[in-house]
Design an enzyme around this catalytic site. Structure first.
Site, PDB file in Angstrom:
ATOM      1  N   ARG A   1       0.914  -1.334  -0.127  1.00  0.00           N
ATOM      2  CA  ARG A   1      -0.072   0.032   0.024  1.00  0.00           C
ATOM      3  C   ARG A   1       0.805   1.221   0.081  1.00  0.00           C
ATOM      4  NH1 ARG A   1      -2.153   2.243   5.913  1.00  0.00           N
ATOM      5  NH2 ARG A   1      -1.870   4.033   4.453  1.00  0.00           N
TER       6      ARG A   1
ATOM      7  N   THR B   1      -2.402   4.914  12.586  1.00  0.00           N
ATOM      8  CA  THR B   1      -3.788   4.429  12.943  1.00  0.00           C
ATOM      9  C   THR B   1      -4.436   5.018  14.101  1.00  0.00           C
ATOM     10  OG1 THR B   1      -3.132   2.113  12.200  1.00  0.00           O
ATOM     11  CG2 THR B   1      -5.012   2.102  13.765  1.00  0.00           C
TER      12      THR B   1
ATOM     13  N   CYS C   1       5.287  -0.797  -9.555  1.00  0.00           N
ATOM     14  CA  CYS C   1       3.893  -1.485  -9.307  1.00  0.00           C
ATOM     15  C   CYS C   1       4.144  -2.519  -8.353  1.00  0.00           C
ATOM     16  CB  CYS C   1       3.163  -2.025 -10.369  1.00  0.00           C
ATOM     17  SG  CYS C   1       1.620  -2.812 -10.129  1.00  0.00           S
TER      18      CYS C   1
ATOM     19  N   CYS D   1      -4.155  -6.107  -9.552  1.00  0.00           N
ATOM     20  CA  CYS D   1      -4.185  -4.760  -8.807  1.00  0.00           C
ATOM     21  C   CYS D   1      -4.473  -5.075  -7.218  1.00  0.00           C
ATOM     22  CB  CYS D   1      -4.849  -3.653  -9.251  1.00  0.00           C
ATOM     23  SG  CYS D   1      -4.903  -2.515  -8.414  1.00  0.00           S
TER      24      CYS D   1
ATOM     25  N   CYS E   1      -2.943  -0.464  -4.066  1.00  0.00           N
ATOM     26  CA  CYS E   1      -1.937   0.491  -3.442  1.00  0.00           C
ATOM     27  C   CYS E   1      -1.912   1.868  -3.734  1.00  0.00           C
ATOM     28  CB  CYS E   1      -0.521  -0.276  -3.450  1.00  0.00           C
ATOM     29  SG  CYS E   1       0.262  -0.058  -5.011  1.00  0.00           S
TER      30      CYS E   1
ATOM     31  N   CYS F   1       0.793   3.512  -8.432  1.00  0.00           N
ATOM     32  CA  CYS F   1       0.842   4.134 -10.006  1.00  0.00           C
ATOM     33  C   CYS F   1       0.296   5.546 -10.213  1.00  0.00           C
ATOM     34  CB  CYS F   1       0.126   3.047 -10.990  1.00  0.00           C
ATOM     35  SG  CYS F   1      -1.451   2.733 -10.474  1.00  0.00           S
TER      36      CYS F   1
END
Length: 592
Positions: free
Chosen positions: A345, A381, A536, A561, A564, A567
């Site tokens: 991610r 978080t 990627c 995919c 994340c 790109c």
């Protein structure tokens, strides 16, 4: 003849279609009102009204939903809260280290231990090292330093998010997993009116299938966007309301992670390890984490983060991660173990300098969307949850006089005067300090100064442009040779993607859309050696020979995919726009 006529029409109206082979067929680029195949299709949507819509069932969105229902119950008020989440299961798209602080959780549920929250591994040991190719130099971790983690917990964040979802539903929150928000709705006065979910049943060529079904509308006086880093709807809100006019460009990192079951003799529950240095050069920001989790099996979470402002287009983040695991101080941990999970991610690393305005008429931005991560701590978080709580309190106050359009929450002022901002301001200069001529060495020296000054230095450093602008032409860079995977500790990319469980309906338009289908070859490949084929972490982008044998073309493997967004961020031509696929597509993470 009919097929030929349709193709002629599409080439005329679809601005991504050129002399290059057609790649992009998504309706966000190839507009359906110009496509005769959609002429007689019923495009009416079913609509429902609610009090608050929340986009994204992650820590921020669920914290907002929980807080709304908790406080409304205390006030004796009825409020309808709806959460839409693109993952088929709550927590299924969540990925983080994760070593978390419990401040936000303590606010929502002071009795979270008694409720059975899945926080099972308190931190017992902190280890930090600087790596060269063959050696490791220990760096002491002192109390008060960002990397001091005693009092925190190692968690599988997807499991914690799933637990938060269960608590939210018990309070009466309506949660709709497998439901992606694809469009922001607006009132006549220009304020946000809610969201629309994705249409279903569109073929890969952009035509309607027999089972086509229009998405639905969820309308509300307040819509909270907790999409995570670089959300597809959040990007549009930035532009529409000019939310980034008073801040610096956001800068990002890519985080790659694996879960391993290791030899029990090597397992040290509660141990936290971080490294900087090798295999990256001094001008590339990044480092590793390795967390020993107390779980049903001897589990280790290992990951590698690389700043997306790197310069060399030949750098391959996934292969750098694999190479890191070959270091003589790292490899023994994994020998004899079994890799059971993989994912990736993007991370917001800009800090307060890159924080946009977070409110607009009818809504607000939460959590990792605007970017609330404490970079030296590698933690966001707790701040995401706190932002959700503050947004919920602001929304409840705004709704006391009844629902109306154009509500502007006081959430931004609450956020800016909160302990979240105090925390982020104290570390504001950490990330940009690595962008100077000394690179990582200058950043590490500054880190010591930051610890001594406690963030009270009378200056604020700036970031150095956008990540998409940082690449040098391939002609000015040296190709990087990476070792072949050994199948024991290091692995190839496609077998790794298989562990993510990612899956998309194959017969749908690629959700990685291009403004110009020709630009990847004409510019990216020609001048920058096709960096999308390397940055990627899921092998989505491939340059393959033309069927005619004359030149190369870009192939998009959208089914790979993992969502994340790297790109969309790093593309040197800013030609890629990541949009949500059909609902339910993407990775299937289990406690990542």
């Amino acid at each position: 003849m009919l097929s030929r006529s349709v193709n002629l029409v599409r080439r005329r109206f679809c601005r991504s279609c050129s002399d290059a082979p057609r790649i992009t067929t998504h309706y966000s680029v190839c507009h359906r009102d110009s496509d005769p195949r959609w002429k007689d299709v019923d495009m009416e949507r079913y609509a429902e009204d609610t009090d608050v819509v929340i986009v994204g069932g992650g820590p921020a969105g669920l914290s907002a939903a929980i807080r709304l229902k908790q406080q409304a119950a205390k006030d004796g008020r009825e409020i309808r809260v709806c959460v839409v989440e693109k993952a088929p299961e709550i927590g299924g798209h969540t990925l983080s280290g994760a070593c978390i602080e419990t401040g936000g959780l303590d606010t929502l549920f002071p009795d979270w231990k008694e409720r059975g929250a899945p926080l099972n591994t308190p931190v017992k040991e902190d280890v930090m090292g600087f790596l060269t190719e063959t050696k490791r130099f220990s760096i002491p971790i002192l109390k008060g330093m960002p990397m001091y983690n005693h009092g925190n917990y190692l968690v599988r964040l997807g499991h914690l998010v799933r637990w938060l979802g269960e608590q939210a539903e018990e309070l009466g929150v309506e949660i709709y997993p497998g439901t992606a928000a694809s469009e922001v709705l607006y009132n006549d006065d220009g304020s946000v009116a809610g969201i629309a979910t994705t249409d279903l049943g569109i073929a890969k060529d952009g035509s309607p299938k027999d089972q086509f079904a229009r998405g639905m509308e969820l309308r509300a006086p307040i819509t909270l966007f907790g999409e995570g880093c670089h959300g597809s709807l959040t990007k549009g809100l930035y532009k529409r309301y000019d939310l980034r006019k008073d801040c610096q460009p956001q800068t990002y990192g890519i985080g790659l992670k694996e879960l391993w079951e290791i030899d029990p003799a090597k397992h040290k529950p509660g141990r936290v390890e971080h490294t900087a240095g090798w295999p990256l050069d001094r001008h590339t920001y990044g480092g590793s984490f390795l967390y020993h989790l107390k779980d049903e099996s001897p589990l280790v979470a290992v990951g590698f983060v690389i700043g997306l402002d790197y310069r060399n287009p030949y750098l391959h983040p996934f292969k750098e991660f694999q190479r890191f695991k070959t270091h003589p101080s790292v490899r023994p941990t994994f020998e004899g173990g079994t890799r059971i999970g993989y994912g990736a991610r993007a991370l917001n690393e800009g800090g307060v300098q890159s924080l946009p305005r977070t409110v607009f008429p009818g809504g607000a931005l939460l959590g990792c969307g605007p970017g609330l991560m404490n970079v030296p701590k590698i933690k966001g978080t707790h701040n995401a949850m706190k932002s959700g709580i503050m947004a919920a309190d602001s929304a409840l106050d705004a709704l006391k006089d009844g629902p109306k359009s154009g509500i502007v929450l006081d959430y931004h002022e609450r956020l800016m005067s909160s302990d979240v901002m105090k925390e982020l301001k104290a570390v504001r200069n950490f990330r940009p300090s690595f962008g100077g001529s000394l690179g990582v060495y200058g950043g590490m020296v500054y880190s010591g100064f930051m610890y001594a000054s406690r963030g009270l230095e009378p200056f604020t450093l700036k970031h150095h442009g956008t990540d998409s602008e940082s690449l040098s032409p391939a002609s000015k860079c040296k190709e990087i040779e990476y070792p072949r995977p050994d199948g024991e500790v290091t692995f190839d990319l496609l077998s790794s993607v298989a562990l993510s469980g990612t899956n998309h309906e194959s017969d749908q338009p690629p959700h990685l859309t291009l403004a110009d289908d020709a630009k990847p070859v004409q510019r990216n490949l020609t001048k920058f050696a096709g960096p999308e084929s390397r940055f990627c972490p899921a092998g989505v982008y491939e340059f393959v020979p033309e069927e005619s044998g004359d030149g190369m073309r870009l192939q998009i493997n959208a089914q790979n995919c993992v969502h994340c967004k790297t790109c969309d961020i790093k593309d040197v031509s800013q030609n890629i726009n990541w949009v949500v696929p059909e609902s339910g597509g993407g990775p299937a993470y289990d406690g990542m």
